[in-house]
Design a protein around this motif. Structure first.
Motif, PDB file in Angstrom:
ATOM      1  N   PRO A  36       0.806  -1.233   0.000  1.00  0.00           N
ATOM      2  CA  PRO A  36       0.000   0.000   0.000  1.00  0.00           C
ATOM      3  C   PRO A  36       0.835   1.277   0.000  1.00  0.00           C
ATOM      4  O   PRO A  36       0.350   2.336  -0.401  1.00  0.00           O
ATOM      5  N   HIS A  37       2.088   1.171   0.413  1.00  0.00           N
ATOM      6  CA  HIS A  37       2.960   2.347   0.452  1.00  0.00           C
ATOM      7  C   HIS A  37       3.361   2.826  -0.931  1.00  0.00           C
ATOM      8  O   HIS A  37       3.925   3.917  -1.075  1.00  0.00           O
ATOM      9  N   ASP A  38       3.086   2.011  -1.973  1.00  0.00           N
ATOM     10  CA  ASP A  38       3.389   2.451  -3.338  1.00  0.00           C
ATOM     11  C   ASP A  38       2.520   3.633  -3.756  1.00  0.00           C
ATOM     12  O   ASP A  38       2.926   4.425  -4.611  1.00  0.00           O
ATOM     13  N   ASP A  39       1.326   3.718  -3.201  1.00  0.00           N
ATOM     14  CA  ASP A  39       0.399   4.807  -3.529  1.00  0.00           C
ATOM     15  C   ASP A  39       0.712   5.990  -2.613  1.00  0.00           C
ATOM     16  O   ASP A  39       0.082   6.180  -1.564  1.00  0.00           O
ATOM     17  N   ILE A  40       1.676   6.789  -3.025  1.00  0.00           N
ATOM     18  CA  ILE A  40       2.203   7.853  -2.159  1.00  0.00           C
ATOM     19  C   ILE A  40       1.121   8.871  -1.772  1.00  0.00           C
ATOM     20  O   ILE A  40       1.151   9.432  -0.674  1.00  0.00           O
ATOM     21  N   GLN A  41       0.165   9.100  -2.664  1.00  0.00           N
ATOM     22  CA  GLN A  41      -0.870  10.096  -2.396  1.00  0.00           C
ATOM     23  C   GLN A  41      -1.886   9.613  -1.361  1.00  0.00           C
ATOM     24  O   GLN A  41      -2.674  10.418  -0.847  1.00  0.00           O
ATOM     25  N   GLN A  42      -1.877   8.318  -1.059  1.00  0.00           N
ATOM     26  CA  GLN A  42      -2.898   7.759  -0.160  1.00  0.00           C
ATOM     27  C   GLN A  42      -2.300   7.135   1.106  1.00  0.00           C
ATOM     28  O   GLN A  42      -2.957   6.322   1.753  1.00  0.00           O
ATOM     29  N   LEU A  43      -1.096   7.533   1.455  1.00  0.00           N
ATOM     30  CA  LEU A  43      -0.461   6.934   2.638  1.00  0.00           C
ATOM     31  C   LEU A  43      -1.286   7.150   3.902  1.00  0.00           C
ATOM     32  O   LEU A  43      -1.276   6.309   4.808  1.00  0.00           O
ATOM     33  N   HIS A  44      -2.008   8.271   3.950  1.00  0.00           N
ATOM     34  CA  HIS A  44      -2.787   8.584   5.145  1.00  0.00           C
ATOM     35  C   HIS A  44      -3.935   7.597   5.369  1.00  0.00           C
ATOM     36  O   HIS A  44      -4.496   7.522   6.477  1.00  0.00           O
ATOM     37  N   LEU A  45      -4.277   6.829   4.335  1.00  0.00           N
ATOM     38  CA  LEU A  45      -5.382   5.872   4.457  1.00  0.00           C
ATOM     39  C   LEU A  45      -4.946   4.545   5.085  1.00  0.00           C
ATOM     40  O   LEU A  45      -5.790   3.763   5.505  1.00  0.00           O
ATOM     41  N   ILE A  46      -3.642   4.306   5.139  1.00  0.00           N
ATOM     42  CA  ILE A  46      -3.168   3.010   5.637  1.00  0.00           C
ATOM     43  C   ILE A  46      -3.572   2.772   7.093  1.00  0.00           C
ATOM     44  O   ILE A  46      -4.101   1.696   7.413  1.00  0.00           O
ATOM     45  N   PRO A  47      -3.390   3.744   8.009  1.00  0.00           N
ATOM     46  CA  PRO A  47      -3.830   3.492   9.386  1.00  0.00           C
ATOM     47  C   PRO A  47      -5.351   3.345   9.508  1.00  0.00           C
ATOM     48  O   PRO A  47      -5.840   2.818  10.514  1.00  0.00           O
ATOM     49  N   GLN A  48      -6.085   3.816   8.490  1.00  0.00           N
ATOM     50  CA  GLN A  48      -7.546   3.748   8.535  1.00  0.00           C
ATOM     51  C   GLN A  48      -8.108   2.430   8.014  1.00  0.00           C
ATOM     52  O   GLN A  48      -9.315   2.206   8.057  1.00  0.00           O
ATOM     53  N   LEU A  49      -7.246   1.559   7.507  1.00  0.00           N
ATOM     54  CA  LEU A  49      -7.709   0.272   6.999  1.00  0.00           C
ATOM     55  C   LEU A  49      -8.413  -0.511   8.102  1.00  0.00           C
ATOM     56  O   LEU A  49      -7.968  -0.540   9.252  1.00  0.00           O
ATOM     57  N   LYS A  50      -9.501  -1.172   7.741  1.00  0.00           N
ATOM     58  CA  LYS A  50     -10.231  -1.985   8.706  1.00  0.00           C
ATOM     59  C   LYS A  50      -9.597  -3.358   8.884  1.00  0.00           C
ATOM     60  O   LYS A  50      -9.820  -4.011   9.912  1.00  0.00           O
ATOM     61  N   THR A  51      -8.847  -3.805   7.889  1.00  0.00           N
ATOM     62  CA  THR A  51      -8.091  -5.052   8.030  1.00  0.00           C
ATOM     63  C   THR A  51      -7.149  -4.927   9.225  1.00  0.00           C
ATOM     64  O   THR A  51      -6.416  -3.948   9.344  1.00  0.00           O
TER      65      THR A  51
END
Length: 356
Positions: A36-51
């Motif tokens: 998921p870190h490949d999508d640099i513009q969306q890094l802020h969404l990683i902690p929000q993952l429900k997984t």
């Protein structure tokens, strides 16, 4: 990502359970392999993952910093939600020198490991950077693993189908590759170095293997012969079991028993909807059924946090149908397996000497 793009991630003709997914189980899902870190513009969404947990793969030296930063920031909010992994993907193994004693000349290095049309190789070498010295990439990898005691080695492996990108590029989406390949012998040499380090540090490793199951098995079997009881008795410090995950496995189900029997290794298999749903439905079901229930993992293999939760739910439903399990059983079994796979604190030795 549009709604159509999201839907395309889970578009397939594989049979899945009709049982509804209880969203209260999302926090128990464990993604064994993702980017998921490949999508640099969306890094802020990683902690929000429900997984509940994700295992983030580093693939080359210049993305290890981002892997480290993302996991540290994410884990400030949720303890051990992100497990970092550091390794050199076989697509980038040509960049590395495996010569421990000298610095390779650029032309000598690439002409010795690249295979393909000679003119194309010559043109490509002009654009390639000089090979990274063994002392640089190996010491960096070791340092990253020591800095992150929870980290795994990955993504590493062998890929006999991969071709280098023009201009020495690394972003392959939408780019037509060249006809030049990295010799499988060099890929295996890079893999060997990384797996030896993983065993030394008692870290698991995530394996990429495309059209190279035979090469991988032959290598693991050659390693396995070192672990006969007689040989291990002579060692003052017996080595530890090396845990390997063959991610998004798509080889023959008939070859799997020989992998599971290898001494000195504990082999897991993980499955993703984005990769494994491309297989013939019967072949995928047969592979899933061939995996012992304590070696089964699930993954997204996505290079963005967008759609990751959806893909994890989808592969859970596919596994449930193939194994005849409930969704709850799939989640609980794969969660237990994932924790055993990533746990670096309780790794058994290959051989335990008798006290007598």
């Amino acid at each position: 990502m549009s709604e159509n793009d999201r839907s395309s991630l889970i578009a397939h003709n594989i049979i899945k359970t009709e049982e509804a997914f209880d969203e209260s189980l999302l926090g128990d899902l464990c993604d064994a392999h993702c980017h998921p870190h490949d999508d640099i513009q969306q890094l802020h969404l990683i902690p929000q993952l429900k997984t509940g947990h994700i295992t983030i793969m580093g693939v080359r030296l210049d993305d290890w910093d981002r892997v480290s930063t993302v996991t540290k920031e994410c884990n400030k909010m949720y303890d051990k939600k992100c497990i970092p992994c550091f390794g050199i993907h076989p697509w980038f193994s040509h960049q590395l020198s495996v010569n421990k004693n000298t610095t390779d000349n650029k032309d000598t290095h690439y002409f010795s490991i690249l295979k393909g049309p000679e003119e194309e190789i010559q043109g490509l070498i002009v654009d390639l950077q000089p090979p990274i010295a063994y002392s640089i990439w190996y010491n960096d990898l070791r340092a990253r693993l020591m800095e992150h005691p929870e980290a795994l080695v990955g993504e590493v492996g062998v890929d006999r189908a991969a071709r280098l990108l023009p201009g020495g590029g690394v972003e392959w989406h939408g780019v037509k590759p060249t006809n030049v390949q990295c010799a499988v012998e060099h890929q295996m040499a890079v893999l060997d170095i990384q797996l030896n380090l993983a065993r030394e540090l008692k870290r698991a490793a995530s394996i990429h293997c495309v059209q190279g199951q035979g090469n991988l098995f032959d290598y693991l079997r050659s390693q396995s012969t070192q672990f006969s009881t007689n040989k291990l008795k002579k060692l003052f410090h017996p080595p530890s079991i090396l845990r390997l995950c063959l991610h998004s496995y798509n080889g023959s189900p008939a070859t799997l028993p020989q992998f599971f029997k290898l001494k000195g290794f504990k082999i897991y298999l993980s499955f993703s909807v984005v990769i494994n749903s491309k297989l013939a439905p019967k072949k995928l079901v047969d592979i899933i059924k061939a995996v012992p229930e304590d070696r089964l993992l699930i993954e997204s293999d996505l290079n963005s946090p967008i759609g990751l939760d959806m893909c994890m739910v989808e592969i859970t439903k596919i596994i449930a149908s193939a194994r005849g399990w409930s969704i709850d059983e799939v989640v609980k079994r794969t969660r237990k397996n994932w924790h055993e796979f990533v746990d670096n604190t309780n790794v058994p030795l290959i051989y335990t000497p008798s006290n007598t």
